[in-house]
Design a protein around this motif. Sequence first.
Motif: not given
Length: 282
Positions: A96-100, A79-83, A104-111, A113-120
Amino acid sequence: MKRLLFPIIALLLGAGPALGQDEVFDSHVHLHAGAESLDAYHAQNAADGVEATGFAAMWFGGPNQARAGDVAAMRAAHDATLELASANPRMLPIATVHPYDGDAALAELDRVAGLGFKVLKIHPHTQRFDLADPRVGTLVERAGARGMVVLIDNAGIVPNDTVHLFNLALAHPGTRFIFAHMGGLDFRAWNILPLARTADGLLADNIYFDISGTVLLAADSPLEEEFVWTMRNVGIDRLLLGSDFPQLSLARTLAALDALDLGEEEAAKIRYGNARRLFGLD
């Protein structure tokens, strides 16, 4: 090209002022301290006389960040990075998320991506995960499905990382990957790509590299000719410029690129053209 023949010690310890290049996209910037780091990045570039037309930036950058089980901290950092990116139109935010962290990582990735992040960005050394773990495959597959590019460290500091990354790209042809540092001093291994491309149905055209760090070691060194040969073998259209700020500067990286025996059209693709196409900058 050989317009600037800086000795390698100058590239590593501080290259002179800037290079008067045209458009430049820096694909590898760490903002460990958020806005403070961003101000330092701009100040360093101004002092060196260079300017980034655009840059991709992440908050993650060390073993005490992006740890497994700390999804709430990652969410806050995103959220801070997007700001920051919203206030700085030249900035492309990296998540960035942690595969392990599994679901929860997949949910944050989906979130994100919906906010416009293009790179993981994920980092097997500092995040301490095994590239061959199936959870890594699940994560990068989801990222590809959401249209995100996956940036993974490939500096040769994790045993057999190039082999594992090659197999990861084979297994997930719908995901586009950037392998940072192009293998480090193990860059020679990537010369297998021209042969792999001849195998019918084996390899999707989904591998890119950033040359951050490694280009400073190769320029004006005994390795340079082989490094340039490797760059052309993996494909000039597949290479991105990256500084790895704050560890290294954009000015020194541009000086190293300029010292390589590349044509101006090749260098222009690496400086900006390839990033424009990969990230849809226009």
